[in-house]
Enzyme design. Structure first.
Site, short mmCIF file in Angstrom:
data_model
loop_
_atom_site.label_atom_id
_atom_site.label_comp_id
_atom_site.label_asym_id
_atom_site.label_seq_id
_atom_site.Cartn_x
_atom_site.Cartn_y
_atom_site.Cartn_z
N GLU A 44 0.84 -1.20 0.00
CA GLU A 44 0.00 0.00 0.00
C GLU A 44 0.88 1.25 0.00
OE1 GLU A 44 -3.94 1.62 2.47
OE2 GLU A 44 -2.71 -0.01 3.27
N LYS A 113 -9.15 3.69 -2.59
CA LYS A 113 -9.54 2.90 -1.42
C LYS A 113 -10.92 3.33 -0.95
CE LYS A 113 -7.52 1.20 2.92
NZ LYS A 113 -6.33 1.27 3.80
N CYS A 174 -6.21 -3.48 1.72
CA CYS A 174 -5.96 -3.62 3.15
C CYS A 174 -7.22 -3.71 3.99
CB CYS A 174 -5.06 -2.47 3.62
SG CYS A 174 -4.35 -2.76 5.27
N SER A 374 21.21 -1.62 33.93
CA SER A 374 21.01 -1.41 35.36
C SER A 374 21.16 -2.68 36.17
CB SER A 374 19.62 -0.84 35.60
OG SER A 374 18.65 -1.82 35.28
#
Length: 767
Positions: A44, A113, A174, A374
């Protein structure tokens, strides 16, 4: 038989990298053609990159997209093959997210789209207009630069399908695969009629090949949903389905995870990798169109097809079978269903952020990463992900990935050395991964040793230092100005003094850390700087258990057996002790503590790193206050007033199940009622919402995570998303005591029976 070869691909596109994006598109087309493909589909918005965000509103983005399309139209690669290419364009002054179908130097169809992704990470309606004229087309006037190349003035624009001499191709973009219906209900014959998804409508009208171009980001188990939808779609309607997806980091916080695929009649025939450092990956399959036609002989499908409304067909004078027609007597090419490769959640945590970190590092053109170790599990998890990245780089180099090798040579200063190959993860880590233990008088020998041992196991360049001089200098400034000398609580100080002294250490780590990140390469005789890595998990971000503008050094952990304070933090006491609002990127910012522990347990065996066990066995502590006379030391969970397991549950209910205080209390009475009384649950819920509210402002300064996770299966703890205000659109100034809501909780808690005191009640730990 009627054999056609089709191709789909996944590309490492980069927002606004028009030159690089064009090169990758052309390379994918060339690979597809070399394998005999006559149809190629890409991701896309592949020309500008999907993650351009508000750049989509700029005319330049549209202009440059057309310029790249002209290059593709004129290229030799794009001749003799039908290409489905993604770009934004403007039609009647509206911006559309489009697929442009081209063939032999001509534009065949522009398909906009129709349904937009507009929740969670996506804001498509901010940038694009959905095309709501279903089964309708208009004429789109082409720019002059395109007219001069194609000889066309206008092309069809809208919801149509493409017909060749031997088949019909339909486009689905999509989100349209995920929607429950392709169009809004319409009145037909006086009755409301519902429509299927686009592939259903197109399939009923004779479309045999479906293309789906996507920019789908990685979330835990999201790939399962994609595969299920594609299988269901092609099983129900029949057809060949080409799914293409973007891959990698294209300039934002998301990681697009590829996994392109080709399906036929409910079977997955081919799959691309989900996590890869390769810039271009193409998947091709030769399939028999007659298999689609045979699948569609069911009577109900035929009846519905005969009643289907037709799509406009745009014709191409070509055949996808290469002009060979139906082949009779030829041995059929066997295409077997593949067993789809799913990664475990632990593998996804190891691979997704690692791939994102590699893209971020190479595209930022810096020389490596800097991480404060740490001795705690959070910074340990971040370091382990970097180790995973180095392993992926070594594997890619072994496989001869030229781009990976070139990027590695540049960032290590070996650009002129044509023999250097980063095939040893530890050797490569020593060049690009720098760690530092920034201790104070409150730090323990155990955490210092764990940090050093972990850095050695990974191969990173490690620095060990004490900051007491810097901390004393800042305290001295305050004392000189005010005449007051603040003390820790164990030395008789107030809560305000205790908190301020802890925050001094936290914020000074940021200053010292950034200095080392900028100058360590110089100190080693190299050039450039380092990106600073954060290591705060999603739970602490939600709770606000962090120091604003503090250096991100993750959770320190105490050795097993050391005493903990039995002092429970009073309800409503605000704490601001921990990471992390100051770093460049935070690879674990979307992962819960519980998930991190499972990941570390997996990596201990998978990466052969026994040192990781000591991080799992230790107790979380910030190590910012002195040990008292009773040998009681700081505990994260005690200071937060909740366990990490409880915090994961709060996060799931608040974000995913959209619970306010009252509804969260109701749900937890059901979940925890056999272990805790209603009054105990009420206190926990009120404590969570109060601390969440007073610390919500910190979400405006969180370091962006590299990836968003959603856990949707039972293998890991809870459904989690990052809670920073760029994604979680809630206010940051709250009426923190929630007077009305808390009063209702208290009233209900008094009325409910206490199931925890009943015989057989489960007294197990809440999780």
């Amino acid at each position: 038989m009627h054999l056609v070869t089709v191709a789909t691909c996944q590309l490492h596109q980069w927002s606004l990298d028009f030159t690089g994006n064009c090169e990758r598109i052309l390379k994918s087309i060339a690979i597809a053609k070399s394998r005999g493909a006559t149809l190629r589909v890409g991701p896309e918005l592949e020309i500008p990159g999907y993650g351009c965000l508000d750049h989509f509103l700029e005319g330049d983005t549209i202009l440059h997209s057309w310029e790249v399309l002209v290059q593709i139209l004129q290229s030799e690669e794009a001749r003799g093959i039908v290409c489905d290419i993604g770009m934004p364009l403007t039609h009647k002054n509206n911006h559309y997210n489009c697929r442009v179908i081209i063939h032999n130097g001509k534009i065949v169809l522009i398909r906009p789209k129709m349904w937009m992704a507009n929740d969670g990470n996506y804001r498509e309606l901010r940038h694009f207009t959905p095309w709501d004229k279903h089964r309708q087309t208009e004429q789109h006037s082409l720019p002059g630069m395109v007219r001069r190349v194609t000889g066309q003035t206008h092309v069809p624009f809208g919801d149509a399908v493409v017909a060749t001499e031997d088949t019909v191709i339909g486009v689905e973009l999509c989100e349209e695969l995920f929607t429950p219906a392709s169009v809004l209900p319409v009145v037909a014959g006086g009755q409301w009629a519902d429509r299927g998804r686009p592939h259903i409508d197109m399939g009923l009208d004779g479309v045999e090949i479906f293309t789906n171009s996507s920019a789908s980001h990685h979330e835990l188990r999201k790939l399962n949903r994609r595969v299920d939808l594609i299988r269901e779609a092609t099983q129900k309607i029949g057809g060949i389905y080409l799914y293409s997806n973007q891959q990698g980091c294209d300039g934002d916080r998301l990681y697009y995870d590829g996994a392109c695929m080709i399906a036929l009649n409910g079977r997955i025939l081919a799959q691309g990798s989900q996590f890869s450092l390769s810039d271009v990956e193409v998947v091709t399959v030769t399939v028999d169109l007659e298999a689609v036609r045979a699948h569609r002989t069911g009577s109900s499908r035929r009846m519905q097809s005969a009643q289907a409304e037709p799509y406009t067909r745009v014709w191409i004078d070509t055949r996808l079978d290469g002009g060979q027609g139906i082949r009779v007597g030829e041995e059929e090419t066997k295409v077997k269903e593949v067993e789809f490769r799913y990664h475990t959640p632990e593998e996804e945590i190891a691979l997704g952020p690692a791939c994102w970190l590699w893209d971020y590092l190479r595209r930022s053109r810096t020389q490596g990463y800097f991480l404060p170790l740490s001795g705690g599990i959070d910074s340990c998890a971040t370091a382990t992900i970097v180790h995973s990245m180095c392993r992926l780089v070594a594997q890619a180099a072994e496989a001869g990935e030229e781009q990976v090798i070139a990027d590695a040579r540049r960032m290590t200063g070996e650009l002129e050395n044509s023999t250097y190959l980063p095939t040893d993860p530890r050797e490569f880590a020593n060049r690009i991964f720098h760690t530092c233990y920034m201790g104070t008088e409150n730090s323990s020998p155990e955490t210092r040793k764990r940090a050093k041992d972990l850095a050695e196991a990974i191969g990173g360049y490690h620095v060990d230092l004490n900051m007491d001089t810097a901390v004393s200098a800042v305290k001295g400034i305050f004392s000189f100005v005010t005449g007051k000398s603040p003390q820790f609580k164990v030395h008789g100080g107030s809560n305000a003094e205790n908190l301020a002294l802890q925050n001094i250490q936290a914020r000074l780590r940021m200053v010292v850390g950034y200095m080392f990140a900028q100058l360590l390469p110089w100190a080693r005789g190299k050039v450039g700087g380092l990106l600073v890595l954060g290591s705060a998990n999603v739970d602490e971000s939600l709770r606000g258990y962090l120091t604003k503008y503090e250096w991100v050094d993750g959770s320190r952990t105490l050795a097993p057996g050391r005493a903990l304070s039995c002092d429970i933090v009073p309800l409503y006491k605000p704490l601001n002790l921990r990471s992390c609002s100051s770093a460049d990127v935070n690879p674990i910012g979307g992962i819960s503590k519980t998930d991190l522990k499972r990941f570390i347990a997996w990596a201990e065996t998978e990466f052969d790193m026994p040192i990781l066990r000591s991080f799992l066995d230790a107790i979380p502590s910030a190590e910012l206050i002195p040990i008292g006379a009773d040998n009681a030391v700081q505990s994260d969970e005690v200071e937060m007033g909740m366990t990490y397991d409880e915090l994961s549950v709060f996060g799931r209910l608040r974000k995913v199940e959209k619970c306010g205080p009252y509804s969260m209390f109701g749900k937890l009475v059901q979940e925890w009622g056999s272990m805790l009384s209603p009054m105990e649950i009420a206190e926990k819920v009120k404590h969570f919402f109060f601390t969440y509210a007073i610390n919500r402002h910190k979400m405006t300064t969180l370091t962006p995570p590299s990836i968003w996770y959603v856990e949707q299966c039972s293998q890991l703890s809870a459904l989690t998303r990052l809670h920073d205000n760029r994604f979680d659109l809630r206010p940051f100034l709250y009426p923190s005591r929630f007077a009305h809501q808390f009063a209702k909780i208290d009233s209900l808690a008094k009325e409910l029976p206490n199931r925890a005191t009943q015989p057989g009640a489960d007294k197990a730990k809440v999780d």
